[in-house]
Design a protein around this motif. Structure first.
Motif, PDB file in Angstrom:
ATOM      1  N   PRO A  28       1.172  50.427  43.339  1.00  0.00           N
ATOM      2  CA  PRO A  28       0.000  50.117  44.048  1.00  0.00           C
ATOM      3  C   PRO A  28       0.490  49.983  44.674  1.00  0.00           C
ATOM      4  O   PRO A  28       0.983  48.539  45.054  1.00  0.00           O
ATOM      5  N   ARG A  29      -0.101  50.038  46.401  1.00  0.00           N
ATOM      6  CA  ARG A  29      -0.088  48.659  47.965  1.00  0.00           C
ATOM      7  C   ARG A  29      -1.353  47.433  47.513  1.00  0.00           C
ATOM      8  O   ARG A  29      -1.458  46.805  48.307  1.00  0.00           O
ATOM      9  N   SER A  30      -2.276  48.108  47.099  1.00  0.00           N
ATOM     10  CA  SER A  30      -3.673  47.791  46.619  1.00  0.00           C
ATOM     11  C   SER A  30      -3.830  47.044  45.112  1.00  0.00           C
ATOM     12  O   SER A  30      -3.232  47.688  44.787  1.00  0.00           O
ATOM     13  N   GLY A  31      -4.542  46.038  45.102  1.00  0.00           N
ATOM     14  CA  GLY A  31      -5.107  45.596  43.562  1.00  0.00           C
ATOM     15  C   GLY A  31      -3.980  44.949  42.990  1.00  0.00           C
ATOM     16  O   GLY A  31      -3.679  44.898  42.265  1.00  0.00           O
ATOM     17  N   ILE A  32      -3.388  44.587  43.882  1.00  0.00           N
ATOM     18  CA  ILE A  32      -1.791  43.406  43.617  1.00  0.00           C
ATOM     19  C   ILE A  32      -1.656  42.300  44.632  1.00  0.00           C
ATOM     20  O   ILE A  32      -2.247  42.545  46.013  1.00  0.00           O
ATOM     21  N   ALA A  33      -0.972  41.222  43.701  1.00  0.00           N
ATOM     22  CA  ALA A  33      -0.228  40.580  44.585  1.00  0.00           C
ATOM     23  C   ALA A  33       0.892  39.930  44.405  1.00  0.00           C
ATOM     24  O   ALA A  33       1.546  40.265  43.166  1.00  0.00           O
ATOM     25  N   VAL A  34       2.037  40.052  45.157  1.00  0.00           N
ATOM     26  CA  VAL A  34       3.292  39.419  45.216  1.00  0.00           C
ATOM     27  C   VAL A  34       3.409  37.717  46.027  1.00  0.00           C
ATOM     28  O   VAL A  34       3.720  37.712  46.307  1.00  0.00           O
ATOM     29  N   ALA A  35       4.700  37.537  45.059  1.00  0.00           N
ATOM     30  CA  ALA A  35       4.974  36.690  45.055  1.00  0.00           C
ATOM     31  C   ALA A  35       6.445  35.493  44.786  1.00  0.00           C
ATOM     32  O   ALA A  35       7.464  36.468  44.075  1.00  0.00           O
ATOM     33  N   ARG A  36       7.128  35.188  45.605  1.00  0.00           N
ATOM     34  CA  ARG A  36       8.756  35.390  46.292  1.00  0.00           C
ATOM     35  C   ARG A  36       8.705  33.934  45.928  1.00  0.00           C
ATOM     36  O   ARG A  36       8.061  33.336  46.516  1.00  0.00           O
ATOM     37  N   ASN A  37      10.098  33.289  44.939  1.00  0.00           N
ATOM     38  CA  ASN A  37      10.078  31.635  44.457  1.00  0.00           C
ATOM     39  C   ASN A  37       7.919  31.103  44.740  1.00  0.00           C
ATOM     40  O   ASN A  37       8.530  29.697  45.007  1.00  0.00           O
ATOM     41  N   GLU A  38       7.122  31.794  43.529  1.00  0.00           N
ATOM     42  CA  GLU A  38       6.094  31.354  43.181  1.00  0.00           C
ATOM     43  C   GLU A  38       5.305  30.886  44.679  1.00  0.00           C
ATOM     44  O   GLU A  38       4.979  30.005  44.509  1.00  0.00           O
ATOM     45  N   LYS A  39       5.341  31.658  45.440  1.00  0.00           N
ATOM     46  CA  LYS A  39       4.517  31.623  47.194  1.00  0.00           C
ATOM     47  C   LYS A  39       4.168  32.975  46.649  1.00  0.00           C
ATOM     48  O   LYS A  39       5.278  33.444  47.966  1.00  0.00           O
ATOM     49  N   VAL A  40       3.229  32.615  47.462  1.00  0.00           N
ATOM     50  CA  VAL A  40       2.314  34.330  47.905  1.00  0.00           C
ATOM     51  C   VAL A  40       2.746  34.593  48.966  1.00  0.00           C
ATOM     52  O   VAL A  40       3.144  34.267  49.660  1.00  0.00           O
ATOM     53  N   VAL A  41       3.394  36.613  49.096  1.00  0.00           N
ATOM     54  CA  VAL A  41       3.654  36.520  50.228  1.00  0.00           C
ATOM     55  C   VAL A  41       2.736  37.071  50.624  1.00  0.00           C
ATOM     56  O   VAL A  41       1.978  38.370  49.879  1.00  0.00           O
ATOM     57  N   ARG A  42       2.159  37.033  52.350  1.00  0.00           N
ATOM     58  CA  ARG A  42       0.941  38.042  52.533  1.00  0.00           C
ATOM     59  C   ARG A  42       1.120  39.655  52.598  1.00  0.00           C
ATOM     60  O   ARG A  42       2.893  39.804  53.153  1.00  0.00           O
ATOM     61  N   ARG A  43       0.201  40.767  52.566  1.00  0.00           N
ATOM     62  CA  ARG A  43       0.211  41.756  52.539  1.00  0.00           C
ATOM     63  C   ARG A  43       0.861  42.115  53.865  1.00  0.00           C
ATOM     64  O   ARG A  43       1.888  43.454  53.841  1.00  0.00           O
ATOM     65  N   ALA A  44       0.604  41.503  54.466  1.00  0.00           N
ATOM     66  CA  ALA A  44       1.198  42.104  56.634  1.00  0.00           C
ATOM     67  C   ALA A  44       2.404  41.429  56.347  1.00  0.00           C
ATOM     68  O   ALA A  44       3.315  42.294  57.454  1.00  0.00           O
ATOM     69  N   ASP A  45       3.218  40.885  55.360  1.00  0.00           N
ATOM     70  CA  ASP A  45       5.001  40.945  56.020  1.00  0.00           C
ATOM     71  C   ASP A  45       5.708  41.517  54.558  1.00  0.00           C
ATOM     72  O   ASP A  45       6.852  41.379  54.641  1.00  0.00           O
ATOM     73  N   TYR A  46       4.814  42.549  53.695  1.00  0.00           N
ATOM     74  CA  TYR A  46       5.502  43.292  52.786  1.00  0.00           C
ATOM     75  C   TYR A  46       7.126  43.742  53.556  1.00  0.00           C
ATOM     76  O   TYR A  46       7.998  43.686  52.852  1.00  0.00           O
ATOM     77  N   ALA A  47       6.940  44.515  55.023  1.00  0.00           N
ATOM     78  CA  ALA A  47       8.036  45.559  54.988  1.00  0.00           C
ATOM     79  C   ALA A  47       8.999  44.078  56.085  1.00  0.00           C
ATOM     80  O   ALA A  47       9.639  44.773  56.552  1.00  0.00           O
ATOM     81  N   THR A  48       8.412  42.552  56.457  1.00  0.00           N
ATOM     82  CA  THR A  48       9.565  42.116  56.931  1.00  0.00           C
ATOM     83  C   THR A  48       9.907  41.354  55.821  1.00  0.00           C
ATOM     84  O   THR A  48      10.773  40.376  55.794  1.00  0.00           O
ATOM     85  N   SER A  49       9.609  40.920  54.686  1.00  0.00           N
ATOM     86  CA  SER A  49      10.146  39.553  53.677  1.00  0.00           C
ATOM     87  C   SER A  49      10.842  40.435  52.608  1.00  0.00           C
ATOM     88  O   SER A  49      10.628  41.561  52.092  1.00  0.00           O
TER      89      SER A  49
END
Length: 66
Positions: A28-49
């Motif tokens: 799902p796109r809501s109710g989650i958090a994503v970290a890449r290499n121990e740094k949180v990725v902002r939801r606004a950056d999902y499409a470009t990260s």
């Protein structure tokens, strides 16, 4: 390319973004958090990260309760 997703190695297509990864996993796109290499990725950056070879991605689901 290989990346560790929640501790499990996975083969991913080159150019995979966080948004594409979530789609591939059916997450799902809501109710989650994503970290890449121990740094949180902002939801606004999902499409470009982009996920890069050797990255460690953690997808954490929010849990409510008491």
């Amino acid at each position: 390319m290989k990346a560790a997703i929640n501790g499990q190695d996975r083969e991913l297509p080159d150019g995979t973004t966080i948004a594409h990864l979530l789609d591939l996993l059916g997450a799902p796109r809501s109710g989650i958090a994503v970290a890449r290499n121990e740094k949180v990725v902002r939801r606004a950056d999902y499409a470009t990260s982009e996920v890069r070879d050797g990255d460690s991605i953690e997808i954490i689901k929010a849990v409510a309760g008491g």
